[in-house]
Design an enzyme around this catalytic site. Structure first.
Site, PDB file in Angstrom:
ATOM      1  N   HIS A  73      11.701 -12.758  -0.204  1.00 60.84           N
ATOM      2  CA  HIS A  73      12.820 -12.365  -1.064  1.00 60.84           C
ATOM      3  C   HIS A  73      12.812 -13.090  -2.409  1.00 60.84           C
ATOM      4  O   HIS A  73      13.588 -12.740  -3.310  1.00 60.84           O
ATOM      5  CB  HIS A  73      14.150 -12.631  -0.343  1.00 60.84           C
ATOM      6  CG  HIS A  73      15.181 -11.584  -0.588  1.00 60.84           C
ATOM      7  ND1 HIS A  73      15.202 -10.806  -1.728  1.00 60.84           N
ATOM      8  CD2 HIS A  73      16.237 -11.160   0.153  1.00 60.84           C
ATOM      9  CE1 HIS A  73      16.220  -9.963  -1.690  1.00 60.84           C
ATOM     10  NE2 HIS A  73      16.872 -10.165  -0.546  1.00 60.84           N
ATOM     11  N   ASP A 115      12.403  -7.673  -4.274  1.00 59.08           N
ATOM     12  CA  ASP A 115      13.786  -7.237  -4.135  1.00 59.08           C
ATOM     13  C   ASP A 115      13.914  -6.272  -2.961  1.00 59.08           C
ATOM     14  O   ASP A 115      12.978  -5.526  -2.642  1.00 59.08           O
ATOM     15  CB  ASP A 115      14.268  -6.557  -5.421  1.00 59.08           C
ATOM     16  CG  ASP A 115      14.319  -7.512  -6.606  1.00 59.08           C
ATOM     17  OD1 ASP A 115      14.519  -8.720  -6.361  1.00 59.08           O
ATOM     18  OD2 ASP A 115      14.162  -7.055  -7.746  1.00 59.08           O
TER      19      ASP A 115
END
Length: 447
Positions: free
Chosen positions: A419, A423
């Site tokens: 992450h 995204d």
């Protein structure tokens, strides 16, 4: 006679220390030149240490599981002639190490995996709290603790007369658990009586079935060799990478029909196709639109390196543990070339013959548990990659199509992403693209 000392060689790539994972000789053995003495593991591969001389083993320089520095003493061998041990060092002896103290299964040369992992200290082999009694060892049986059940080594059958076996069957006692005090561990009626008497306080009121006996045996297993590398790699990946997992179901009905048709027509001449080549092709196609997922992230330099070539890691379970052989340049392969290379890599990993370069350098990984794939999984990213695609079990499920309930071949994709650089929207779009290719397999071959 002289003494020849063999030291840990410089294996290259800036490696300063290695882990000793197997001894192939013991103190007192006679060795010849070029005979393999030990296996050591780096962060990427297992390497054999050969003997440079012929002679008799005097001392071993470490125990299995020990981390040793490059240049440290591995073994001392008594040789004809002067040897290479300096006179001033003769008094500095290496304590002989029994190679069997924590011996794991020998690991073949270049059986390996994975990168960056800090060293750790293994649990000592002597920490076994209760050692299982071995068949044929009368003393071990006599000295065994009074209450716990005993196992023989896998494959060892208990030795007992037919009358003892019949009586044990009537009592509901499994002879595999009964220590024998006779020759070669033979079980007598007295042994059976003693076993039942000792276990009586742990037997439920319903009878003396040995499956319900109270047990208190323990065994401490050192985490060494490849298993230690796997543990370190997984710990480092979870510690440094903020994972998030995205799950999507895929209708594999059309792809399965195509796969079976191709196997029927070309299987004998070109080999059978599994689902893996189709998945690999779908990922290659989707990564053209999402190149930042085919990447490696250096979180110390804050640099994301995107790759045009798709070097697809294939997480594979072997007897030695998890390995990730690499399907290099998957973008250049058709279905059958991919299938053949996947088969070759899987066999090399399973037999411990994979070369170092075949176990490193992947840019994205595909993992599958096959028939054990379950419904959902949360795969761990193969650091420093940024994405891993997980395949779950394919099953027939009722689905609604055009207002009617129909049976379809369904499969879930459970995929994890880093992450920090990926995204959630982009990850979802990537998996939806892969799903589109799999649900309409003709698009896999349309440029």
């Amino acid at each position: 006679m002289g003494i020849h000392v063999i030291k840990m060689p410089d294996i290259g790539e800036g490696i300063a220390e290695v882990e000793l994972v197997a001894w192939h000789v013991q103190v007192g053995d006679t060795v010849v030149e070029d005979q393999v003495l030990a296996d050591v593991m780096t962060d990427k591969a297992t390497v054999e240490i050969p003997s440079a001389v012929s002679g008799k083993v005097l001392a071993l320089g470490g125990a299995v599981g020990q981390v040793m520095a490059v240049g440290s003493e591995v073994i001392r061998i008594e040789v004809e002639g002067a040897g290479n041990l300096k006179e001033g060092d003769a008094e500095r002896k290496v304590a002989p190490t029994q190679a069997k103290s924590a011996q794991a299964a020998p690991v073949s040369i270049a059986t390996a995996m994975l990168q960056e992992a800090p060293a750790s200290t293994p649990a000592p082999a002597s920490s076994r709290a209760v050692a299982p009694a071995q068949a044929g060892n009368g003393n071990a049986a006599r000295n065994a603790p009074a209450t716990p059940a005993h196992h023989r080594a896998p494959g060892d059958k208990p030795i007992a007369a037919p009358s003892v076996r019949h009586r044990a069957w009537e009592l509901g006692v499994e002879l595999q658990y009964v220590p024998g005090t006779g020759p070669a561990g033979r079980i007598s009626h007295a042994d059976l009586d003693a076993y039942v008497a000792r276990a009586a306080r742990g037997i439920p009121s319903g009878g003396s079935d040995s499956r319900y006996l109270e047990r208190s045996d323990e065994e401490a297993v050192p985490v060494i060799g490849l298993r230690r590398k796997i543990a370190q790699k997984m710990q480092e990946a979870k510690r440094r990478i903020p994972h998030f997992t995205y799950v999507e179901e895929v209708d594999m009905t059309e792809l399965e029909a195509l796969r079976q048709r191709l196997n029927a027509q070309h299987g004998k001449a070109r080999g059978k196709l599994t689902v893996i080549p189709f998945l690999a092709r779908a990922m290659v196609q989707a990564l053209r639109e999402f190149p930042h997922l085919n990447a490696r992230y250096d979180d110390e330099a804050d640099v994301l390196t995107k790759y045009g070539a798709v070097h697809l890691g294939l997480a594979a379970q072997t007897e030695a543990g998890l390995m990730v052989p690499v399907l290099r340049h998957a973008e250049t392969m058709d279905l059958w070339a991919c299938a053949a290379e996947v088969t070759r890599l899987a066999e090399a990993a399973r037999t411990g013959k994979a070369a170092r370069e075949e176990l490193s350098g992947s840019t994205i990984t595909l993992t599958s548990l096959g028939a054990l794939g379950g419904i959902v999984s949360t795969p761990v990213i193969n650091r420093p990659e940024v994405a891993i695609v997980g395949v779950n079990r394919m099953v027939e499920r009722p689905m609604v199509r055009g207002g009617a309930v129909v049976v379809r071949q369904m499969m879930n994709l459970s995929s994890s992403f880093d992450h920090r650089v990926v995204d959630g929207m982009h990850a979802a779009e990537f998996i939806q693209k892969v799903r589109g290719y799999l649900e309409c397999p003709a698009t896999l071959f349309v440029e």
